[in-house]
Design a protein around this motif. Structure first.
Motif, short mmCIF file in Angstrom:
data_model
loop_
_atom_site.label_atom_id
_atom_site.label_comp_id
_atom_site.label_asym_id
_atom_site.label_seq_id
_atom_site.Cartn_x
_atom_site.Cartn_y
_atom_site.Cartn_z
N VAL B 66 20.95 -20.78 -43.04
CA VAL B 66 19.87 -20.80 -44.05
C VAL B 66 19.49 -19.37 -44.46
O VAL B 66 18.41 -19.14 -44.98
N LEU B 67 20.42 -18.42 -44.23
CA LEU B 67 20.12 -17.01 -44.48
C LEU B 67 19.54 -16.74 -45.86
O LEU B 67 18.65 -15.91 -46.02
N GLN B 68 20.05 -17.47 -46.86
CA GLN B 68 19.59 -17.19 -48.23
C GLN B 68 18.17 -17.72 -48.48
O GLN B 68 17.54 -17.40 -49.47
N PRO B 79 12.65 -16.32 -30.82
CA PRO B 79 12.71 -16.99 -29.50
C PRO B 79 12.35 -18.47 -29.58
O PRO B 79 12.74 -19.24 -28.71
N LYS B 80 11.59 -18.84 -30.63
CA LYS B 80 11.27 -20.26 -30.81
C LYS B 80 12.19 -20.91 -31.84
O LYS B 80 12.00 -22.08 -32.19
N GLN B 81 13.11 -20.12 -32.36
CA GLN B 81 14.08 -20.60 -33.36
C GLN B 81 13.40 -21.31 -34.52
O GLN B 81 13.84 -22.37 -34.98
N LEU B 82 12.31 -20.71 -35.01
CA LEU B 82 11.56 -21.34 -36.09
C LEU B 82 12.27 -21.15 -37.43
O LEU B 82 12.62 -20.04 -37.79
N ARG B 83 12.47 -22.24 -38.12
CA ARG B 83 13.23 -22.19 -39.37
C ARG B 83 12.34 -22.34 -40.60
O ARG B 83 12.84 -22.38 -41.73
N ASN B 84 11.03 -22.47 -40.40
CA ASN B 84 10.15 -22.70 -41.55
C ASN B 84 9.08 -21.64 -41.75
O ASN B 84 8.30 -21.74 -42.68
N GLY B 85 9.02 -20.67 -40.90
CA GLY B 85 7.99 -19.65 -41.04
C GLY B 85 7.59 -19.13 -39.68
O GLY B 85 8.01 -19.68 -38.65
#
Lengths: 354, 148
Positions: B66-68, B79-85
């Motif tokens: 989801v780099l872009q 560390p929490k691997q958060l992908r939404n903020g």
């Protein structure tokens, strides 16, 4: 404040009004535009139900909702679902906190169904503190979901009546959905975008991190209003009394995400004499409460008075935050039930006929 | 390496252009790849991605890039691997709650996203599909794009 359709048994749900999501008092009050107060119950390190009730009773007549924390600070305590099961039996309105740190999506969705079945009407979806800051730093951090993904999943459960997998639910959980916001940490300008994302993912109310810096909150709320988020979210500002300058110092270095300006700590330091710092801590909290109440878009406050729970009543009294109303608590209406609402008194249990 | 990771965020615009060129190339040669069979390409693609994305982004091979949408700051380094903020624990200086020596992945993401057109950082990301871990994100994306 009393509702005309109060249930007779304290643990029974209120009817769900059109446009409302839950059968709870908390959502009712917020949607009625009442300045609403919640408080955090610190869960016991015990298997005794009375420990939970004793901690809840401290807030009787002062708060509209009680937050049951889910291993806050990554420390182990009685579970939020356990605390909520006990609280709903007595008719309290718990806000059940769900953290993504300890359970994956299979466990969490199961807990959501269980909680709703027990009468929990409010869920607060959180990411959770990292395990490193707590008392079990060797625990496996799960973080299968984040707060936003969790909100999205619970909303889907409620509205599409299915699990994340798509499998159908026979009765969806009728819950009012909340999440946290922290207007006081970087990336400051992204915090409103993050809040907007939470609103899009399903959040209906928000409880913020401790506010000790009202000017930062004012700036944040201005951005919130500019984005129109105050129309989509009920925002409750987190506040709490500091016990001493040392406690404040400890908190800002050890509790993730808490920002305490030097001015606040100086104010505590200047208070000399026995109990003076504690009294000053309460005064600071009252000052903050009075100031945040004036900010447009703030719908209430969330009191976090860790190890000072008895201070909550005094803070609420002295700030007159309730405007003279008495929030529901078990037994409040036992002797004062107005006659017009008792249509068929023979159906009432004996103690209510007193 | 963190220094390279931060550099990639500082050059998010250039990185995105490279990505878009790669995308066009892969879509162009897709009929050939299809003939070779995606299943045979999985391992070599994953190996290449592991090296390249590992170097530039400290990629963790989540299999669902989801780099872009994150200003070229890989969210799996959180560390929490958060992908939404970001979480609510970011330190006042913008460093990570759990690893004070590291800048918050999402503070970096906001910095990188400012260099990219559009508002992809606002997109709500679905929770990670853990069955994709270790697999090629590029092939997956290509398959989704060119699916009939």
């Amino acid at each position: 404040m009393r509702f005309d359709d109060e249930p007779i048994e304290p643990g029974d749900p209120l009817p769900i009004l059109p446009g409302h999501h839950s059968a709870g008092r908390f959502e009712r009050l917020l949607r009625a535009g009442v300045f609403t107060i919640t408080a955090e119950l610190s869960p016991p390190d015990s298997a005794n139900a009375e420990d939970v009730y004793a901690r809840a009773r401290i807030f009787d007549g002062y708060v509209d909702g009680i937050n049951a924390t889910d291993g806050s600070g990554a420390n182990c305590h009685m579970s939020s679902s356990g605390v909520c099961a006990l609280l709903t039996r007595a008719g309290y309105a718990p806000v059940m906190q769900i953290s993504c740190r300890d359970r994956n999506r299979i466990a969490i969705q199961g807990d959501v169904l269980g909680a709703a079945a027990m009468g929990v009407n409010n869920l607060l979806c959180l990411t959770g503190d990292g395990v490193a800051v707590g008392d079990h730093p060797g625990a496996k951090p799960v973080f299968d979901l984040d707060a936003i993904a969790l909100l999205n999943i619970v909303r889907t459960m409620r509205e599409q009546a299915c699990f994340e997998s798509g499998r159908a639910l026979t009765t969806p959980p009728k819950v009012f959905l909340g999440s946290a916001a922290n207007p006081f940490v970087p990336p400051l300008d992204f915090q409103v975008a993050r809040l907007a994302k939470k609103a899009r993912a399903g959040a209906e109310f928000v409880q913020t991190q401790y506010c000790f810096d009202v000017s930062l909150l004012e700036r944040f709320m201005q951005q919130v209003r500019d984005e129109g988020l105050d129309k989509r979210l009920f925002i409750l500002v987190g506040i709490g009394p500091l016990a001493s300058a040392r406690a404040a110092e400890w908190m800002r270095t050890h509790v993730p995400g808490v920002r305490i300006p030097d001015a606040v700590i100086d104010r505590l330091r200047r208070a000399r004499g026995k109990g003076a710092a504690k009294a000053e801590g309460k005064r600071i909290c009252i000052d903050i409460l009075e100031r945040v109440r004036e900010i447009p878009g703030v719908c209430g406050v969330h009191l976090m008075a860790y190890r000072q729970e008895e201070a909550v009543a005094e803070i609420i009294d002295r700030s007159r935050a309730l405007d003279g109303r008495i929030p529901w608590y078990p037994g409040r209406d036992r002797h004062s039930r107005p006659a017009r609402e008792v249509d068929s008194p023979t159906e009432l249990p004996e103690e209510m006929l007193a | 390496m963190r220094a390279v990771r931060y550099w990639s965020v500082s050059h998010a615009g250039a990185m995105q252009r490279v990505y878009q060129a790669l995308e066009r190339l892969l879509i162009m040669i897709d009929p050939l790849l299809r003939k070779l069979g995606y299943q045979h390409l999985e391992a070599p693609f994953a190996a290449v991605e592991r090296v390249l994305k590992g170097w530039f982004f400290d990629c963790r091979m989540c299999g669902h890039c989801v780099l872009q949408s994150t200003g070229m700051s890989c969210p799996m380094n959180c560390p929490k691997q958060l992908r939404n903020g970001p979480c609510g624990g970011v330190r006042a200086d913008g460093s990570c709650e759990l690893d004070p020596a590291m800048r918050c992945v999402w503070v970096e993401a906001v910095r990188g996203a400012a260099r990219l057109p559009g508002e992809r950082i606002q997109v709500i990301q679905a929770p990670l599909d853990h069955s994709l871990v270790g697999r090629s994100a590029w092939l997956r994306e290509l398959r989704l794009r060119t699916a009939p």
